[in-house]
Write a protein that holds these residues in place. Structure first.
Motif, PDB file in Angstrom:
ATOM      1  N   GLU A 139      -3.030   3.859   7.110  1.00 12.97           N
ATOM      2  CA  GLU A 139      -3.871   4.429   6.044  1.00 12.97           C
ATOM      3  C   GLU A 139      -3.475   3.874   4.678  1.00 12.97           C
ATOM      4  O   GLU A 139      -4.344   3.635   3.832  1.00 12.97           O
ATOM      5  N   SER A 140      -2.191   3.650   4.447  1.00  9.36           N
ATOM      6  CA  SER A 140      -1.766   3.029   3.191  1.00  9.36           C
ATOM      7  C   SER A 140      -2.382   1.644   3.054  1.00  9.36           C
ATOM      8  O   SER A 140      -2.836   1.251   1.975  1.00  9.36           O
ATOM      9  N   ARG A 141      -2.401   0.915   4.145  1.00  7.61           N
ATOM     10  CA  ARG A 141      -2.974  -0.431   4.146  1.00  7.61           C
ATOM     11  C   ARG A 141      -4.481  -0.391   3.928  1.00  7.61           C
ATOM     12  O   ARG A 141      -5.017  -1.151   3.106  1.00  7.61           O
ATOM     13  N   ASP A 142      -5.170   0.489   4.624  1.00  7.18           N
ATOM     14  CA  ASP A 142      -6.626   0.466   4.639  1.00  7.18           C
ATOM     15  C   ASP A 142      -7.266   1.243   3.494  1.00  7.18           C
ATOM     16  O   ASP A 142      -8.370   0.900   3.063  1.00  7.18           O
ATOM     17  N   ASN A 143      -6.586   2.286   3.017  1.00  6.82           N
ATOM     18  CA  ASN A 143      -7.216   3.190   2.048  1.00  6.82           C
ATOM     19  C   ASN A 143      -6.522   3.273   0.699  1.00  6.82           C
ATOM     20  O   ASN A 143      -7.103   3.800  -0.252  1.00  6.82           O
ATOM     21  N   PHE A 144      -5.281   2.772   0.628  1.00 10.90           N
ATOM     22  CA  PHE A 144      -4.513   2.965  -0.601  1.00 10.90           C
ATOM     23  C   PHE A 144      -4.020   1.661  -1.214  1.00 10.90           C
ATOM     24  O   PHE A 144      -3.039   1.654  -1.966  1.00 10.90           O
ATOM     25  N   ASP A 145      -4.692   0.566  -0.910  1.00  7.41           N
ATOM     26  CA  ASP A 145      -4.413  -0.722  -1.554  1.00  7.41           C
ATOM     27  C   ASP A 145      -2.964  -1.158  -1.404  1.00  7.41           C
ATOM     28  O   ASP A 145      -2.394  -1.773  -2.298  1.00  7.41           O
ATOM     29  N   ASP A 146      -2.343  -0.829  -0.267  1.00 10.43           N
ATOM     30  CA  ASP A 146      -0.935  -1.173  -0.095  1.00 10.43           C
ATOM     31  C   ASP A 146      -0.669  -1.711   1.313  1.00 10.43           C
ATOM     32  O   ASP A 146      -0.155  -1.004   2.177  1.00 10.43           O
ATOM     33  N   TYR A 161       1.508  -3.942   1.843  1.00  8.73           N
ATOM     34  CA  TYR A 161       2.820  -4.577   1.773  1.00  8.73           C
ATOM     35  C   TYR A 161       3.875  -3.886   2.634  1.00  8.73           C
ATOM     36  O   TYR A 161       4.798  -4.530   3.120  1.00  8.73           O
ATOM     37  N   ASP A 162       3.746  -2.564   2.806  1.00  8.92           N
ATOM     38  CA  ASP A 162       4.746  -1.854   3.609  1.00  8.92           C
ATOM     39  C   ASP A 162       4.816  -2.431   5.016  1.00  8.92           C
ATOM     40  O   ASP A 162       5.885  -2.770   5.518  1.00  8.92           O
ATOM     41  N   MET A 163       3.664  -2.535   5.660  1.00 14.22           N
ATOM     42  CA  MET A 163       3.625  -3.083   7.015  1.00 14.22           C
ATOM     43  C   MET A 163       4.018  -4.552   7.018  1.00 14.22           C
ATOM     44  O   MET A 163       4.734  -5.018   7.901  1.00 14.22           O
ATOM     45  N   LYS A 164       3.569  -5.283   6.004  1.00 12.86           N
ATOM     46  CA  LYS A 164       3.850  -6.716   5.940  1.00 12.86           C
ATOM     47  C   LYS A 164       5.350  -6.983   5.827  1.00 12.86           C
ATOM     48  O   LYS A 164       5.901  -7.855   6.516  1.00 12.86           O
ATOM     49  N   VAL A 165       6.031  -6.212   4.989  1.00 14.81           N
ATOM     50  CA  VAL A 165       7.473  -6.414   4.813  1.00 14.81           C
ATOM     51  C   VAL A 165       8.222  -6.087   6.099  1.00 14.81           C
ATOM     52  O   VAL A 165       9.080  -6.852   6.548  1.00 14.81           O
ATOM     53  N   ILE A 166       7.901  -4.943   6.706  1.00 17.98           N
ATOM     54  CA  ILE A 166       8.602  -4.555   7.930  1.00 17.98           C
ATOM     55  C   ILE A 166       8.369  -5.580   9.038  1.00 17.98           C
ATOM     56  O   ILE A 166       9.298  -5.992   9.735  1.00 17.98           O
ATOM     57  N   GLN A 167       7.120  -6.008   9.193  1.00 17.12           N
ATOM     58  CA  GLN A 167       6.804  -6.969  10.249  1.00 17.12           C
ATOM     59  C   GLN A 167       7.438  -8.326   9.993  1.00 17.12           C
ATOM     60  O   GLN A 167       7.930  -8.986  10.910  1.00 17.12           O
ATOM     61  N   SER A 168       7.466  -8.756   8.729  1.00 14.69           N
ATOM     62  CA  SER A 168       7.963 -10.093   8.407  1.00 14.69           C
ATOM     63  C   SER A 168       9.483 -10.166   8.396  1.00 14.69           C
ATOM     64  O   SER A 168      10.070 -11.167   8.806  1.00 14.69           O
ATOM     65  N   VAL A 169      10.127  -9.098   7.930  1.00 15.46           N
ATOM     66  CA  VAL A 169      11.579  -9.130   7.733  1.00 15.46           C
ATOM     67  C   VAL A 169      12.345  -8.570   8.922  1.00 15.46           C
ATOM     68  O   VAL A 169      13.375  -9.121   9.325  1.00 15.46           O
ATOM     69  N   PHE A 170      11.817  -7.499   9.533  1.00 21.31           N
ATOM     70  CA  PHE A 170      12.630  -6.755  10.492  1.00 21.31           C
ATOM     71  C   PHE A 170      12.215  -6.914  11.954  1.00 21.31           C
ATOM     72  O   PHE A 170      13.013  -6.619  12.841  1.00 21.31           O
ATOM     73  N   VAL A 221      -8.396  10.674  -2.066  1.00 20.67           N
ATOM     74  CA  VAL A 221      -9.474   9.714  -2.311  1.00 20.67           C
ATOM     75  C   VAL A 221      -9.800   9.682  -3.799  1.00 20.67           C
ATOM     76  O   VAL A 221      -9.965   8.620  -4.406  1.00 20.67           O
ATOM     77  N   ASP A 222      -9.867  10.853  -4.403  1.00 17.34           N
ATOM     78  CA  ASP A 222     -10.143  10.955  -5.843  1.00 17.34           C
ATOM     79  C   ASP A 222      -9.022  10.326  -6.657  1.00 17.34           C
ATOM     80  O   ASP A 222      -9.278   9.585  -7.622  1.00 17.34           O
ATOM     81  N   LEU A 223      -7.778  10.579  -6.266  1.00  6.86           N
ATOM     82  CA  LEU A 223      -6.651  10.017  -7.003  1.00  6.86           C
ATOM     83  C   LEU A 223      -6.632   8.490  -6.944  1.00  6.86           C
ATOM     84  O   LEU A 223      -6.401   7.821  -7.963  1.00  6.86           O
ATOM     85  N   VAL A 224      -6.878   7.937  -5.770  1.00  8.41           N
ATOM     86  CA  VAL A 224      -6.819   6.482  -5.663  1.00  8.41           C
ATOM     87  C   VAL A 224      -7.989   5.834  -6.399  1.00  8.41           C
ATOM     88  O   VAL A 224      -7.869   4.733  -6.953  1.00  8.41           O
ATOM     89  N   GLU A 225      -9.137   6.511  -6.447  1.00  6.10           N
ATOM     90  CA  GLU A 225     -10.261   5.979  -7.219  1.00  6.10           C
ATOM     91  C   GLU A 225      -9.927   5.979  -8.708  1.00  6.10           C
ATOM     92  O   GLU A 225     -10.248   5.020  -9.427  1.00  6.10           O
ATOM     93  N   LYS A 226      -9.286   7.034  -9.196  1.00  5.70           N
ATOM     94  CA  LYS A 226      -8.865   7.069 -10.596  1.00  5.70           C
ATOM     95  C   LYS A 226      -7.835   5.992 -10.871  1.00  5.70           C
ATOM     96  O   LYS A 226      -7.827   5.365 -11.933  1.00  5.70           O
ATOM     97  N   LEU A 236       8.446 -11.186  -4.326  1.00  5.19           N
ATOM     98  CA  LEU A 236       7.927 -11.365  -2.969  1.00  5.19           C
ATOM     99  C   LEU A 236       6.517 -11.930  -3.013  1.00  5.19           C
ATOM    100  O   LEU A 236       5.542 -11.244  -2.854  1.00  5.19           O
ATOM    101  N   HIS A 237       6.415 -13.225  -3.288  1.00  3.19           N
ATOM    102  CA  HIS A 237       5.121 -13.917  -3.312  1.00  3.19           C
ATOM    103  C   HIS A 237       4.118 -13.202  -4.221  1.00  3.19           C
ATOM    104  O   HIS A 237       2.922 -13.131  -3.929  1.00  3.19           O
ATOM    105  N   ASP A 238       4.629 -12.647  -5.339  1.00  6.68           N
ATOM    106  CA  ASP A 238       3.775 -11.904  -6.285  1.00  6.68           C
ATOM    107  C   ASP A 238       3.108 -10.704  -5.643  1.00  6.68           C
ATOM    108  O   ASP A 238       2.085 -10.222  -6.145  1.00  6.68           O
ATOM    109  N   ALA A 239       3.638 -10.222  -4.542  1.00  7.36           N
ATOM    110  CA  ALA A 239       3.117  -8.973  -3.949  1.00  7.36           C
ATOM    111  C   ALA A 239       3.682  -7.808  -4.725  1.00  7.36           C
ATOM    112  O   ALA A 239       4.707  -7.919  -5.384  1.00  7.36           O
TER     113      ALA A 239
END
Length: 219
Positions: free
Chosen positions: A116-123, A125-134, A192-197, A212-215
């Motif tokens: 949900e962070s990836r798909d709905n909250f513009d983030d 990077y959490d999954m990307k870092v864990i998958q790439s590093v660990f 949803v309202d908070l992320v839109e604001k 980290l690659h300007d992430a």
């Protein structure tokens, strides 16, 4: 402690303590939608609630800043981490997983998942870092198979990670389960309202550059 009682308190903490603070930080351009809180196990009273403030320091994700504020408390006012519940609005990134572990908390409860962070909250990077590093690949393993592996061990010798959706499933009373599900739906609408604001507020959505690659990871 009954699941319904615990879930009720955690949801109330998000709605009454974390969301208002998050809204103010976003309006001021000082933070993002990721928050955390620490509550006493004994009576579910709030110890500290915080949210992301990574414009001041890229390490001040919601969880890490909450831990920082927790250890700013005088020792006489600060319970042992083992005597506390750790609540986070979004499933912790690798930085925050480590911070929770090294700080001595033996649990955390999270509302929104990494997906949900990836798909709905513009983030993403959490999954990307864990998958790439660990996530060390097995020799010859296809990428698509590797990507289906769990990102981390949600139950291990240091902590147990529990989703609020999973906690809802443990509520036995049908009426309570339905009522709490509606409360969770209301919180999802609030976020949803908070992320839109956050998106509309250029200052509130100012991202801190990292190496980290300007992430811009930042919870």
């Amino acid at each position: 402690m009954q699941a319904a009682q615990l879930l009720e308190r955690l949801l109330t903490c998000i709605s009454d303590d974390i969301v208002p603070l998050t809204a103010r930080r976003i309006a001021d351009g000082r933070g993002k939608v990721f928050g955390a809180a620490i509550l006493r196990k004994s009576d579910l009273s709030l110890v500290i609630a915080e949210c992301n403030i990574d414009v001041e320091c890229p390490l001040w994700h919601g969880e890490t800043y909450c831990i920082k504020r927790f250890y700013d408390l005088p020792p006489t006012e600060r319970p042992s981490p083992k005597d506390c519940f750790f609540l986070t609005t979004h499933e912790p990134c690798s930085l925050c997983l480590s911070a929770i572990t090294w700080s001595g908390f033996d649990n955390f409860y999270y509302f929104f998942t990494h997906e949900e962070s990836r798909d709905n909250f513009d983030d993403p990077y959490d999954m990307k870092v864990i998958q790439s590093v660990f996530k060390t690949p097995v020799e010859g393993e296809p990428n698509e198979t590797r990507e289906r592996h769990a990102l981390y061990n949600r139950k291990n010798e240091f902590f147990e990670a529990i989703s609020l959706d999973g906690l809802l499933g443990d509520v036995e009373d049908a009426y309570s389960r339905e009522r709490l599900a509606k409360k969770m739906t209301g919180l999802r609408v609030a976020y949803v309202d908070l992320v839109e604001k956050q998106r509309k507020n250029k200052a509130g959505f100012a991202l801190t550059k990292t190496s980290l690659h300007d992430a811009e990871p930042g919870k």
